[in-house]
Design a protein around this motif. Structure first.
Motif, short mmCIF file in Angstrom:
data_model
loop_
_atom_site.label_atom_id
_atom_site.label_comp_id
_atom_site.label_asym_id
_atom_site.label_seq_id
_atom_site.Cartn_x
_atom_site.Cartn_y
_atom_site.Cartn_z
N GLU A 79 -10.05 3.96 -21.65
CA GLU A 79 -11.34 3.77 -22.32
C GLU A 79 -12.33 3.23 -21.29
O GLU A 79 -11.96 2.93 -20.18
N GLY A 80 -13.56 3.09 -21.69
CA GLY A 80 -14.55 2.46 -20.82
C GLY A 80 -15.10 3.40 -19.77
O GLY A 80 -15.19 4.61 -19.97
N ASP B 86 0.81 -1.22 0.00
CA ASP B 86 0.00 0.00 0.00
C ASP B 86 0.84 1.27 0.00
O ASP B 86 0.39 2.32 -0.44
N PHE C 195 -13.56 -1.72 -19.16
CA PHE C 195 -12.28 -1.05 -19.37
C PHE C 195 -11.99 -0.68 -20.82
O PHE C 195 -11.08 0.08 -21.10
N ALA D 223 2.58 0.82 -4.09
CA ALA D 223 1.84 0.51 -5.33
C ALA D 223 0.68 1.48 -5.53
O ALA D 223 0.14 2.03 -4.56
N SER D 224 0.34 1.69 -6.79
CA SER D 224 -0.77 2.62 -7.07
C SER D 224 -2.12 1.96 -6.80
O SER D 224 -3.09 2.62 -6.43
N ALA E 120 -4.15 -0.35 -4.43
CA ALA E 120 -3.98 -0.77 -3.03
C ALA E 120 -4.33 -2.23 -2.83
O ALA E 120 -5.19 -2.79 -3.51
N LYS F 265 -11.05 1.09 4.76
CA LYS F 265 -10.88 2.52 5.03
C LYS F 265 -12.20 3.11 5.54
O LYS F 265 -12.21 3.98 6.40
N VAL F 266 -13.29 2.58 4.99
CA VAL F 266 -14.61 3.03 5.45
C VAL F 266 -14.78 2.68 6.92
O VAL F 266 -15.22 3.52 7.73
N VAL G 72 -11.36 -1.58 -0.11
CA VAL G 72 -11.92 -0.22 -0.03
C VAL G 72 -12.71 -0.04 1.27
O VAL G 72 -12.65 1.01 1.92
#
Lengths: 495, 233
Positions: free
Chosen positions: B34-35, A36, A456, A39-40, A42, A49-50, A46
């Motif tokens: 993209e996306g 963490d 993506f 690296a970009s 993690a 952290k909440v 998620v």
């Protein structure tokens, strides 16, 4: 070679496995801290952290629901306060220890189930049915495992002190179930990334432990209420738990093909039948089965226990945090409609109809009804048999996950927590087990391809994602069917 | 007496004109990925005034990005980005990351420009496109990407950027605790307006999807019941 290694591995004393499991989890937690930092993308979940942010609010006498997207019990925020005061990885350590407790609970429940089952089998050995020249070969699981002892002796010479005890077959089975959880890459990843689902799983197992091993029904109810408060999904297990304590519940181990209708008045009335042994019974709905719902003392204990913890926790947190608590912890999960692509069979249908007003009730009914029927049938059929409560929980969980309107990888942990409980009852070869796992992973991988292009690459692959969701659903149903077909089926040996 | 008055007016005029300086900046824009998950990259260049003059003024700059309902800036991601990367971004407004475009509202993101590296500076902002309502024939929906607004604030009295453009209230810095009055400043946009494409579900699929999905759900149930009726217990 693999077989030899596996035999040595599963015969190691279970405490060593616990220590290995803890070490593995600590390694992953340490790696996560390192990852963490540099690296970009993690390693930490998620939601972790909440949880931490919610704990910070609680520490400052605020509401955990001040944190956006906090949709859990306030208990998690309380448990994770040391994340702020001690170290931010505290929660991961807590979840990892819960993981280990889950492993121990699995072992204890399986050991108890095997003890009960073997005792029953030995008692009724002479009554083993013979049908048309066939007999059921009953495997006594508490006899010493000669093959394992041979390996153990050899490995004792090789590895000195590593193997410390001579295990019975039951212990080997129980340890195998525990290992399936402790060394499961998914469970390791879930806990060390900071996901709280292992706590929910532990509470479900604790309920089963109190119910079956300790027979403390009020305590089991308290645990069940707590688990429902913690994560809403264990609510679906309620009917199975209730049926398990019914005075109509029974012990059955035999093949359904040998089914005989109970004839005696005693059997029909089923009074004082808590410990009654009925060799076989077919669960088909009859009017008199409505009597199953009339509670006995044990069932009332369970229900009151459940209501006590649920009402106390809900009232307390409603008093502290108001309607926001009710909405975020309970209501949100009931009304949640996430139209973004996911594994669910229903995702594309829900997306297409999002915002469309003239959708008839029939659609909602047809989404809910099949799973509701299955949940009720599994709860009654496997809940009533004292030997199959764990399998009831497995079938209910798979049904719930397969039919869920929102389905992500996180939900698979619900299955993985309870599946090891009845591995010993599912008689499939290693090859078939690998084939089933292969199908399950292949169906997921096949889904990921169009989902990747959609998310993506921006390609319009909605229809292909839906087709893969369909195949994933089929895979889940086929696997569930295979598990049921091979459940408690004993090898038939021609005489 | 009259001449003295004229001199005073000229002096005051010169003084005022010295405290108001002209800002000349250019921004180029590029969209990465993209996306549904994109990244906006901006290259900001301060052409005038010179760095020394700007530093002396004490003014600061930021970019205001208005995310329309078709997209969102994810506050948690921004929080991580602020910690790990050399960026300062603050998101204003409630962001529900789960809702589709037609159920969402717009919000803003302030991207603060580092005064120390002024000259040419690259800025980034990750954005995520939302699902749009399904439509007949499906295809792709368009999400219009608004141009960023360049904002400036000068805390020192008497120093101002020239022009009478409107003012906007926004966070003073990345902490978002205090609110400041920012002045809208014009800039040279070295990029075209962009429309992002997002895949949309095809309502023509609805009949087959509805029938097949619901029937399959029922078939799964019937299959299970049929297995139960024959399987051993």
């Amino acid at each position: 070679m693999i077989g030899k290694f596996w035999n040595i591995f599963k015969n190691i004393h279970y405490l060593w496995h616990i220590i290995f499991a803890v070490i593995i989890r600590f390694c992953f937690i340490s790696y996560g801290l390192y990852h963490d930092q540099y690296a970009s993308v993690a390693y930490t979940d998620v939601d972790y952290k909440v949880f931490t942010d919610a704990s910070r609010h609680v520490l400052n006498y605020g509401s955990p629901y001040s944190r956006n997207t906090y949709r859990y019990s306030p208990l998690i925020a309380f448990f994770l306060i040391p994340n702020i005061t001690l170290h931010h990885a505290f929660g991961k350590v807590l979840f990892s220890f819960t993981d280990v407790i889950v492993g121990l609970l699995i072992r204890a429940i399986v050991l108890h189930s095997l003890k009960l089952y073997n005792g029953h089998k030995q008692k009724h050995e002479s009554k083993a049915p013979q049908v048309a020249g066939e007999t059921l070969k009953v495997e006594y699981l508490n006899k010493p495992n000669i093959k394992n002892i041979r390996y153990r002796k050899k490995s004792k010479r090789l590895e000195g002190q590593l193997i410390t005890t001579c295990k019975t077959e039951s212990e080997v089975q129980a340890d195998t179930s525990m290992l399936l959880w402790l060394y499961n890459p998914l469970s390791i990843a879930i806990a060390t990334r900071g996901n709280c689902d292992s706590i929910a799983g532990a509470l479900v197992l604790l309920t089963l432990y109190c119910l079956q091993c300790k027979q403390k029904y009020f305590l089991a109810g308290l645990c069940h209420g707590l688990s429902v408060h913690f994560r809403l999904y264990p609510l679906m297990y309620s009917l199975a738990f209730y049926m398990h304590l019914s005075k109509y519940s029974y012990y059955a181990t035999n093949n359904l093909f040998n089914y005989t209708e109970p004839k005696s008045k005693k059997q029909k009335d089923a009074k004082n039948a808590d410990n009654q042994i009925v060799e076989t019974r077919k669960t088909i709905f009859k009017k008199q089965y409505l009597m199953y719902l009339v509670p006995n003392t044990n069932q009332l204990r369970l229900v009151f226990g459940c209501l006590t913890s649920l009402v106390v926790l809900t009232s307390l947190f409603y008093y502290l945090y108001g309607y926001k608590f009710l909405y975020e912890t309970y209501i949100y999960h009931l009304v949640r409609k996430d139209t973004r692509h996911n594994f669910s069979l229903f995702f594309y249908l829900q997306y297409l109809t999002a915002g469309v007003k003239n959708i008839g009730m029939w659609q909602s009914v047809l989404i809910v009804l099949p799973q509701l029927i299955l949940l009720i049938v599994f709860s009654i059929r496997y809940g009533l048999n004292k030997f199959t409560l764990n399998f009831a929980i497995v079938t209910i969980t798979i049904t719930m996950v397969a039919y869920n309107t929102v389905l992500t990888s996180q939900y698979f942990i619900w299955i993985l927590v309870v599946l090891p409980l009845c591995i010993w009852q599912i008689k499939i070869t290693a090859g078939v087990a690998l084939f089933i796992m292969g199908i399950w992973f292949a169906a997921q991988a096949a889904w990921l391809v169009p989902a990747y292009f959609l998310e993506f690459q921006g390609k319009n692959t909605f229809l292909f994602v839906w087709l893969q969701s369909v195949s994933f659903f089929c895979a889940n149903i086929a696997i569930l069917g295979r598990l049921i077909m091979n459940f408690m089926s004993f090898r038939k040996v021609k005489m | 007496m009259y001449k003295l008055l004229v001199l005073i007016v000229i002096f005051v005029g010169i003084t005022v004109s010295e405290s108001c300086f002209k800002l000349d900046a250019s921004i180029s824009q590029k969209i990465e990925n993209e996306g549904f998950h994109r990244k906006i990259l901006w290259l900001f260049e301060l052409l005038a005034p010179k760095k020394e003059v700007w530093d002396e003024s004490g003014c600061t700059l930021s970019l205001l990005f208005q995310a329309n309902p078709g997209m969102y800036v994810y506050p948690d991601e921004i929080y991580d980005l602020n910690k790990k990367e050399n960026v300062s971004i603050y998101v204003v407004g409630d962001v529900n990351i789960e809702t589709p475009a037609h159920e969402s509202t717009s919000h803003k993101a302030f991207v603060f420009i580092d005064n120390n590296n002024l000259g040419k500076i690259s800025l980034q902002l990750p954005i995520h496109l939302r699902y749009q309502r399904a439509q007949i024939t499906g295809g792709y929906g368009k999400v219009y990407l608004r141009r960023p607004t360049l904002l400036a604030k000068c805390p020192k009295d008497g120093i101002e950027i020239c022009g009478n453009s409107k003012r906007i209230n926004g966070p003073c810095n990345v902490s978002g605790v205090e609110t400041c009055s920012w002045k809208n400043v014009t800039y040279q946009a070295l990029f075209e307006d962009v429309e992002l494409l997002v895949p949309i579900g095809d309502l023509d699929d609805y009949p087959i999807v509805a029938i097949f999905t619901l029937m399959l759900g029922c078939a799964g149930c019937i299959y299970m019941l049929s297995i139960l009726s024959t399987a051993s217990l």
